[in-house]
Structure formats: C-alpha cells, structure tokens
Design a protein around this motif. Structure first.
Motif, mmCIF file in Angstrom:
data_model
loop_
_atom_site.group_PDB
_atom_site.id
_atom_site.type_symbol
_atom_site.label_atom_id
_atom_site.label_comp_id
_atom_site.label_asym_id
_atom_site.label_seq_id
_atom_site.Cartn_x
_atom_site.Cartn_y
_atom_site.Cartn_z
ATOM 1 N N PRO A 43 0.846 -1.200 0.000
ATOM 2 C CA PRO A 43 0.000 0.000 0.000
ATOM 3 C C PRO A 43 0.882 1.251 0.000
ATOM 4 O O PRO A 43 2.030 1.195 0.454
ATOM 5 N N PRO A 44 0.341 2.378 -0.503
ATOM 6 C CA PRO A 44 1.160 3.597 -0.528
ATOM 7 C C PRO A 44 1.600 4.034 0.861
ATOM 8 O O PRO A 44 0.883 3.836 1.844
ATOM 9 N N HIS A 45 2.792 4.593 0.933
ATOM 10 C CA HIS A 45 3.374 5.026 2.195
ATOM 11 C C HIS A 45 3.379 6.546 2.270
ATOM 12 O O HIS A 45 3.186 7.135 3.321
ATOM 13 N N GLY A 46 3.639 7.189 1.129
ATOM 14 C CA GLY A 46 3.518 8.648 1.044
ATOM 15 C C GLY A 46 4.537 9.418 1.849
ATOM 16 O O GLY A 46 4.282 10.554 2.246
ATOM 17 N N SER A 47 5.712 8.838 2.101
ATOM 18 C CA SER A 47 6.668 9.532 2.972
ATOM 19 C C SER A 47 7.809 10.204 2.208
ATOM 20 O O SER A 47 8.327 11.218 2.662
ATOM 21 N N CYS A 48 8.200 9.672 1.054
ATOM 22 C CA CYS A 48 9.382 10.244 0.400
ATOM 23 C C CYS A 48 9.036 11.523 -0.364
ATOM 24 O O CYS A 48 9.886 12.374 -0.566
ATOM 25 N N LYS A 49 7.801 11.651 -0.779
ATOM 26 C CA LYS A 49 7.302 12.857 -1.469
ATOM 27 C C LYS A 49 7.936 13.079 -2.837
ATOM 28 O O LYS A 49 7.777 14.147 -3.412
ATOM 29 N N LEU A 50 8.679 12.081 -3.334
ATOM 30 C CA LEU A 50 9.269 12.234 -4.669
ATOM 31 C C LEU A 50 8.173 12.247 -5.736
ATOM 32 O O LEU A 50 8.362 12.772 -6.821
ATOM 33 N N CYS A 51 7.019 11.649 -5.440
ATOM 34 C CA CYS A 51 5.974 11.505 -6.464
ATOM 35 C C CYS A 51 5.015 12.688 -6.463
ATOM 36 O O CYS A 51 3.935 12.595 -7.052
ATOM 37 N N ILE A 52 5.413 13.786 -5.812
ATOM 38 C CA ILE A 52 4.511 14.954 -5.792
ATOM 39 C C ILE A 52 4.118 15.378 -7.205
ATOM 40 O O ILE A 52 4.940 15.393 -8.121
ATOM 41 N N VAL A 53 2.840 15.714 -7.327
ATOM 42 C CA VAL A 53 2.337 16.318 -8.559
ATOM 43 C C VAL A 53 1.537 17.558 -8.158
ATOM 44 O O VAL A 53 1.036 17.644 -7.032
ATOM 45 N N ASP A 54 1.475 18.506 -9.074
ATOM 46 C CA ASP A 54 0.720 19.737 -8.816
ATOM 47 C C ASP A 54 -0.705 19.536 -9.311
ATOM 48 O O ASP A 54 -0.940 19.351 -10.500
ATOM 49 N N VAL A 55 -1.647 19.523 -8.366
ATOM 50 C CA VAL A 55 -3.065 19.414 -8.722
ATOM 51 C C VAL A 55 -3.763 20.666 -8.206
ATOM 52 O O VAL A 55 -3.883 20.858 -6.985
ATOM 53 N N GLY A 56 -4.147 21.525 -9.115
ATOM 54 C CA GLY A 56 -4.832 22.758 -8.728
ATOM 55 C C GLY A 56 -4.015 23.624 -7.792
ATOM 56 O O GLY A 56 -4.570 24.248 -6.874
ATOM 57 N N GLY A 57 -2.695 23.639 -7.988
ATOM 58 C CA GLY A 57 -1.833 24.497 -7.165
ATOM 59 C C GLY A 57 -1.385 23.845 -5.869
ATOM 60 O O GLY A 57 -0.594 24.414 -5.127
ATOM 61 N N ARG A 58 -1.907 22.656 -5.577
ATOM 62 C CA ARG A 58 -1.463 21.953 -4.367
ATOM 63 C C ARG A 58 -0.543 20.804 -4.768
ATOM 64 O O ARG A 58 -0.773 20.142 -5.766
ATOM 65 N N HIS A 59 0.479 20.585 -3.955
ATOM 66 C CA HIS A 59 1.435 19.522 -4.255
ATOM 67 C C HIS A 59 1.057 18.276 -3.462
ATOM 68 O O HIS A 59 1.158 18.261 -2.243
ATOM 69 N N LEU A 60 0.622 17.240 -4.170
ATOM 70 C CA LEU A 60 0.106 16.039 -3.528
ATOM 71 C C LEU A 60 0.958 14.834 -3.894
ATOM 72 O O LEU A 60 1.547 14.784 -4.979
ATOM 73 N N SER A 61 1.016 13.846 -2.986
ATOM 74 C CA SER A 61 1.717 12.592 -3.293
ATOM 75 C C SER A 61 0.865 11.794 -4.275
ATOM 76 O O SER A 61 -0.247 11.372 -3.935
ATOM 77 N N ALA A 62 1.392 11.576 -5.471
ATOM 78 C CA ALA A 62 0.623 10.865 -6.494
ATOM 79 C C ALA A 62 0.327 9.425 -6.077
ATOM 80 O O ALA A 62 -0.654 8.839 -6.514
ATOM 81 N N CYS A 63 1.165 8.852 -5.190
ATOM 82 C CA CYS A 63 0.983 7.453 -4.784
ATOM 83 C C CYS A 63 -0.198 7.298 -3.840
ATOM 84 O O CYS A 63 -0.721 6.203 -3.687
ATOM 85 N N ALA A 64 -0.602 8.401 -3.185
ATOM 86 C CA ALA A 64 -1.636 8.301 -2.154
ATOM 87 C C ALA A 64 -2.876 9.120 -2.495
ATOM 88 O O ALA A 64 -3.784 9.209 -1.687
ATOM 89 N N THR A 65 -2.905 9.718 -3.695
ATOM 90 C CA THR A 65 -4.043 10.564 -4.077
ATOM 91 C C THR A 65 -4.872 9.849 -5.139
ATOM 92 O O THR A 65 -4.352 9.529 -6.212
#
Lengths: 237, 181
Positions: A43-65
């Motif tokens: 399951p996603p862990h969401g800790s490294c934050k390397l997978c951040i993507v910009d969604v509507g100006g917010r930076h979200l972990s793509a693995c957990a969104t």
C-alpha cells in the motif's frame, strides 16, 4: 464511474479505474512518475514525497491521491522536478551516501533517481552522521549510513515475512532504522537472506553477503538504463 | 582571457587523489583541440604556483586542511567560473569518511599508538598545514558555479563539459553521463 474517466497528466489524458491512485493510473498508461518509497506490492506510504504532482496548485503525493475525473496534474515540470531534487539533496546530506565505495552502486534507486533528475550537487551542508554498520548476521550486512526511511524493509518483514525484524524509531531528524532484538543486532533475530525484506531495500542498507560484486560496476541495471525506463518494466530493488 | 583570445583555465587538487586530473589527461589527443581555445594557468600540469585572473577554475578534492581553505578562496577570488570536479569536491568523497572520527585521536592512532611507534610524535612542522576537524565539500566554503560528479568524471565528460563552457553554453548532465561512482 465509467471506463472513460480520465485526468490530464502534463497535458495528456490518462484513463483510470475507480480507486486507482494518480501514480497507479499513470503507470498503467505507461507514464512514469518518480518515486522512492512506493512499491507495487505494498500500500502507498507517502513519505518520500518524490511523487509529488501539482493538482490545482497543491502539491500532492501521487501514490496516495486517488485519481479524479477531469482533474489536471502536472508532474514533469521544472518546478516540480526542482522540488524533487531538493528532497533528494536533503536525503543525500542527511546520511552518508558515498557512492564510490557502495556495493549497491548502479543498483541503487536513490542514486538512479538523482541521475534521472539531474542532481549534480548536494547543495546543503552534510551532516556526516556516525552510524556503525551491523555485520552480526552470517548472510546479511546492514549499513545504516544509507537509510532513506522508506520503510519498505519494515513493511516487507512485517506484512510479507511475518517477522517484524525492522522498525523506525524516534521522530524528525532523530528518526532511524532499528532492529527488533534486545541486543539491536540483526544476528539475534530470525531474519533470513531469502526473506522478502532482504531483497527490498532500494538503497544500500540491506546487503546480502558474498554476492556484492557478482555484476561489475558499469554493467548494472541503472548504469545502462535510466530508472524512468527500468521502473516501468519492474521495480528493481 | 589571454592576449591571443584563449580562455585561461586554472586547476588544483585539494583533498583529492589527482584521479580527476588523470581523467582530464585521459581525454587523450583531444587536449590538443582544447588547447586551441584554452591556456592552462596555475595547475599541476604547468607547475605554475600562483593563480592569476582566470576564466575557469577546476577544483579537484574537498577541503581537509587550512591550506586547502586558503587556496580555494584564492581560486574563488581569481576565477570567473569555479567548477567542483569529481566526487571529493562535490561531497567530500573518500577523505570525508574520517568525519565521524575525532581528528586528534586519528593522529594519535597513526603516529603514537601503533606498534613500533613508541616514542614517536604527531608531526608539527610549521610548514605542515593544520588539518580541519572535518573534511568539507567545497560548496560549503565558497560559491561554486558548476558541479561535475563522478569518481572520477570521465575524460569524455570533462571534455564535453569544458567544450560547452568555452562556447558559452550551460553544461547539462543527464543519464548516463551523470553518475556518482
């Protein structure tokens, strides 16, 4: 949700099934989003934050969104990649990542990611922490200097091997990997070289002994192919 | 720039092994092409001891003693563009592997406590530069314009990098040229 649900990733449509995360849908569509702590078997862990993507100006972990129909996500942009480089730089200065002496060189996801994202300098001041190695186990060496706290070994040992050999302890800058034994030594656990956890480390912490240089440096996985290509075929620990 | 329009390049090895300089020479005959555009100033290759005004300074090695700090600062003052060449300049490299040890205890272990060294002493000749307590990458001491990782970066990579700089292009490194081992 219909099969035609889509979101836009860097301007191109990505179809997804309900419940898929942005990262999973992107991979299924052949699109790579950088990641370190995410692994398809967990399951996603969401800790490294390397997978951040910009969604509507917010930076979200793509693995957990979860993917949302009609959403717009930006991943491969100079701004997001600069943030990813900064995260990598912090990982590099926090530990002791001396690639020329590491037997995982060329097989290391942290190193491959730094190359992928064009990290030429650690930029920040190095911590040079003192982290002694644990050579107590007959078949596996632990070199804590390279830990990036992805918890893949923790999760693999607990959820796949049913042994819970590893854990992260303390918080923030004091967080570190520990071995679940009274002595704190790997040799005093029931850890085995054929455990899933023994082969899951994306960096050079958990090393099987006596096989380190079976493939010479220069001909290894990431020496010849970038991680963005390798990762789409299979996750290479 | 020199009178004949060539860029002046200075190089130095601080706390390094000269491997990056060997790699520089490993570009083989292309160094002749390079010499059409550059002139080497202070460098182990020319044996010039003082650095004058230069366009490009290549620094091999990290900073492990007081002399390294002084030379590095001098290079920063005299060079328009300063480049960290190789792993040790970029992140301290092999010499920085002593950073978790106490430098005083290191010196004692090497010069006093080893078998056969009874009655020895830690060298203290005033000509010897004082070691720093830690080895530092050069960006922790002065501003650096470009970084070329690798142990060492290949002669090919150094040639491409310098060719870009000479032509006024911003050098860009990617896989597989950008590696750290």
């Amino acid at each position: 949700m219909s099969e035609t649900a889509r979101f836009l990733l860097d301007g191109a449509p990505v179809p997804f099934a309900e419940g898929q995360t942005i990262l999973e849908a992107a991979r299924a569509a052949g699109r790579y989003i950088p990641h370190l702590c995410w692994h398809p078997d967990f399951p996603p862990h969401g800790s490294c934050k390397l997978c951040i993507v910009d969604v509507g100006g917010r930076h979200l972990s793509a693995c957990a969104t979860p993917a949302v129909d009609g959403a717009t996500a930006a991943s491969d942009t100079p701004e997001i990649n600069a943030e990813r480089r900064a995260l990598l730089q912090m990982l590099f200065v926090e530990g002791n990542h001396f690639c020329p002496s590491c037997e995982k060189s060329g097989l290391c996801q942290l190193q491959a990611m730094a190359s992928e994202l064009g990290m030429t300098t650690p930029r920040f001041n190095h911590f040079y922490p003192d982290r002694p190695v644990d050579a107590s186990h007959p078949d596996v060496l632990l070199d804590f200097n390279r830990c990036i706290y992805c918890e893949l070994c923790v999760r693999a040992s607990r959820d796949k091997d049913g042994k819970s050999v590893f854990a992260l302890t303390n918080r923030g800058i004091h967080k570190h990997l520990v071995v679940n034994a009274e002595s704190g030594r790997l040799g005093d656990t029931d850890f085995a070289a054929d455990d899933v956890a023994a082969g899951i480390c994306p960096v050079g912490v958990i090393l099987r002994k006596r096989v380190g240089f079976a493939v010479p440096i220069g001909s290894r996985t990431y020496d010849t192919r970038p991680i963005s290509a390798v990762s789409m075929d299979r996750e290479e620990p | 720039m020199s009178a004949d329009g060539k860029l002046k390049v200075a190089t130095v090895s601080l706390a390094g092994c000269f491997g990056c300089h060997m790699s520089l020479l490993d570009m083989d005959e292309r160094i002749i092409d390079l010499l059409e555009h550059v002139e080497f100033e202070r460098s182990p290759l020319t044996d010039i001891k003082r650095v004058g005004r230069c366009d490009i300074g290549l620094i091999e090695g990290g900073v492990c003693n007081a002399e390294n700090v002084q030379v590095l600062r001098e290079f920063r003052r005299r060079c328009h563009t300063l480049v960290a060449l190789g792993a040790c300049a970029v992140n301290g490299g092999l010499p920085a592997q002593r950073n978790h040890l106490d430098v005083g205890q290191c010196l004692q272990a090497v010069y006093l406590s080893r078998q056969g060294l009874e009655g020895g002493r830690v060298p203290d000749d005033p000509e010897l530069p004082l070691p720093l307590d830690k080895v530092h990458p050069i960006h922790e001491v002065v501003r650096i314009d470009y970084f070329l990782p690798g142990c060492p970066p290949s002669g090919e990579l150094i040639f491409t990098f310098l060719s870009d700089l000479i032509r006024g292009r911003s050098p860009r490194l990617g896989h597989p040229a950008l590696h750290y081992d």
